[in-house]
Enzyme design. Structure first.
Site, mmCIF file in Angstrom:
data_model
loop_
_atom_site.group_PDB
_atom_site.id
_atom_site.type_symbol
_atom_site.label_atom_id
_atom_site.label_comp_id
_atom_site.label_asym_id
_atom_site.label_seq_id
_atom_site.Cartn_x
_atom_site.Cartn_y
_atom_site.Cartn_z
ATOM 1 N N ASP A 64 0.943 -1.110 0.065
ATOM 2 C CA ASP A 64 0.091 -0.034 -0.071
ATOM 3 C C ASP A 64 0.829 1.073 0.139
ATOM 4 O O ASP A 64 1.698 1.393 0.828
ATOM 5 C CB ASP A 64 -0.866 -0.161 1.183
ATOM 6 N N HIS A 65 0.828 1.785 -1.071
ATOM 7 C CA HIS A 65 1.992 3.095 -1.115
ATOM 8 C C HIS A 65 1.807 4.227 -0.416
ATOM 9 O O HIS A 65 2.304 5.229 -0.075
ATOM 10 C CB HIS A 65 2.151 3.415 -2.865
ATOM 11 N N ARG A 66 0.331 4.156 0.195
ATOM 12 C CA ARG A 66 0.141 5.253 1.487
ATOM 13 C C ARG A 66 1.216 4.943 2.774
ATOM 14 O O ARG A 66 1.358 5.975 3.374
ATOM 15 C CB ARG A 66 -1.205 5.361 1.582
ATOM 16 N N GLN A 67 1.560 3.716 2.778
ATOM 17 C CA GLN A 67 2.250 3.140 3.917
ATOM 18 C C GLN A 67 3.821 3.312 3.650
ATOM 19 O O GLN A 67 4.343 3.226 4.524
ATOM 20 C CB GLN A 67 1.638 2.183 4.546
#
Length: 93
Positions: A64-67
């Site tokens: 998850d590229h948000r994390q």
């Protein structure tokens, strides 16, 4: 049974699956899909007849590229490959 976390490892290699892409569970930062090992014949100038048998394993990382930044994920895979091929004691130095 855990319902949340930060990272998951999915091992389908024990069932004879050589490579696959795992779906990222909700709430997880990443999941590592681990396939089974396979024997390959590769060129080797040091070996008799110039060939040797090696075992290879495929892994797939979904994040998850948000994390997790993509560059950090790539560094993780690079380090994992080094640990698997040379051993943890040589990477840690």
């Amino acid at each position: 049974e855990y319902t949340t976390g930060t990272f998951t490892i999915s091992n389908m290699g024990m069932f004879g699956v050589t490579d696959f892409g795992a779906l990222l569970p909700v709430g997880q930062g990443g999941i590592l899909a681990v396939g089974g090992t396979q024997d390959f014949i590769v060129p080797d100038n040091q070996a008799i007849l110039g060939m040797k048998k090696v075992r290879k394993m495929k892994v797939t990382l979904s994040c998850d590229h948000r994390q997790i930044y993509g560059a950090d994920a790539a560094l993780f895979l690079k380090t994992l490959a080094e640990v698997m091929t040379t051993g943890l004691d040589k990477v840690a130095k």
